[in-house]
Motif scaffolding. Sequence first.
Motif, mmCIF file in Angstrom:
data_model
loop_
_atom_site.group_PDB
_atom_site.id
_atom_site.type_symbol
_atom_site.label_atom_id
_atom_site.label_comp_id
_atom_site.label_asym_id
_atom_site.label_seq_id
_atom_site.Cartn_x
_atom_site.Cartn_y
_atom_site.Cartn_z
ATOM 1 N N ARG A 134 12.911 12.218 -0.703
ATOM 2 C CA ARG A 134 13.511 10.914 -0.180
ATOM 3 C C ARG A 134 12.468 10.273 -0.820
ATOM 4 O O ARG A 134 11.107 9.735 0.085
ATOM 5 N N ASP A 135 12.307 8.888 -1.825
ATOM 6 C CA ASP A 135 11.600 7.830 -2.091
ATOM 7 C C ASP A 135 11.423 6.628 -0.369
ATOM 8 O O ASP A 135 12.189 6.619 -0.832
ATOM 9 N N GLU A 136 10.673 6.849 -0.468
ATOM 10 C CA GLU A 136 10.988 5.137 1.146
ATOM 11 C C GLU A 136 9.737 4.674 1.274
ATOM 12 O O GLU A 136 8.482 5.127 1.113
ATOM 13 N N SER A 137 9.755 3.267 1.608
ATOM 14 C CA SER A 137 8.500 2.816 1.900
ATOM 15 C C SER A 137 9.500 2.146 3.737
ATOM 16 O O SER A 137 10.022 1.303 3.072
ATOM 17 N N ASN A 193 5.602 6.366 4.105
ATOM 18 C CA ASN A 193 5.988 6.074 3.343
ATOM 19 C C ASN A 193 5.900 7.671 2.589
ATOM 20 O O ASN A 193 5.258 8.719 2.984
ATOM 21 N N THR A 194 6.770 7.513 2.230
ATOM 22 C CA THR A 194 6.785 8.633 1.426
ATOM 23 C C THR A 194 7.559 9.007 -0.162
ATOM 24 O O THR A 194 8.609 7.547 -0.583
ATOM 25 N N TYR A 195 7.072 9.600 -0.567
ATOM 26 C CA TYR A 195 6.987 10.081 -2.512
ATOM 27 C C TYR A 195 7.876 11.666 -2.746
ATOM 28 O O TYR A 195 7.766 12.570 -2.318
ATOM 29 N N ILE A 228 0.540 -1.053 -0.006
ATOM 30 C CA ILE A 228 0.409 0.345 0.384
ATOM 31 C C ILE A 228 1.007 1.409 -0.451
ATOM 32 O O ILE A 228 2.327 1.821 0.990
ATOM 33 N N ARG A 229 0.473 2.223 -0.694
ATOM 34 C CA ARG A 229 1.165 3.615 -1.047
ATOM 35 C C ARG A 229 2.188 3.353 -1.418
ATOM 36 O O ARG A 229 3.533 3.763 -0.442
ATOM 37 N N ASN A 230 2.908 2.205 -1.407
ATOM 38 C CA ASN A 230 4.125 1.280 -2.318
ATOM 39 C C ASN A 230 4.939 2.714 -3.101
ATOM 40 O O ASN A 230 4.735 2.870 -4.523
#
Length: 308
Positions: free
Chosen positions: A117-120, A108-110, A41-43
């Motif tokens: 940064r992108d982070e899952s 999670n960040t986009y 989810i939200r990846n």
Amino acid sequence: LICGDLTKDGEKIGHERVSRMLGKALLAGIKTFVIPGNHDIRNPFAKYFDGDTTSPAEGVTAEEFASIYHDFGYGDDRLRDPNSLSYVCEPLPGLTLLAIDASQYEKNTYIAHGDARDESIVGGAIKPSTLDWLLTQADEAKDKGNQVIAMMHQQLISHVDRLEKIDNTNAIENGDSIAQLMMEHGIHVVFTGHTHWSDASTTWNANHTNSLTDITTGSTVTYPSHYRVVTVSDDCSRLAIDTYRITSLPSQPQFTQFGLKFLKSGMESSIYAASGILWDDIELMMKTYFKNINLGFASITFRLPESP
């Protein structure tokens, strides 16, 4: 019971395909219950694959996940936690299942959304409000005379000594204390996934009068491709667990050999990384073990390399 990570990285097209496949099982009389894993989810890493090229793919929100898996745990008649994708159901008469959402996809960040940064987030945690809700559901089930089992993605308790030094994302935050609460409320078995290995680990209360067992099952996409069949006794007091392996597929008759080769090709870098992190422990173990070895006819001299 599918304990999360239904997709590679939460691709919506992947979830929709999994749902269609589970629909075929449902038509055959096989009920399925799912929960999300850290990939689902939200990846921000959701991708389309075309040969050697990739491009960003559409993912899913928590609400979309529940809608896609409406028939596999998230139906309109299901009792849901208002603060997570956790739910409770009765898959068999006298047996209550607590499906626990412990993934932290809200964090999670986009970059595309303005984040740095992108982070899952890989590690798991149960929100305090969700834990209260789950324990209340367990109490109500026990009051009905039901046996209670649980399922979640990350492990509740550690299965491997000192593993947290290499990777602290396998067991959920405060898992040991949550396990104590769960067993006090009549939960003695939890099924987990996440790590792609098969094992069972038991934790006890202080005076060894109460226990909880975390039964983790390997993934079918990782050698040796385990799945488990759990047989519940008529009075729901006993579980008989058998472990099986997928050894062939119509498209891959030599699936075992294929899986082993695939695993070996990806493990070398992981082993090097782990040996570096654990070097102090390896060095101490070697020095302690080999210092006093004597075979009667010869002593052994062991020289450690200077670095991992």
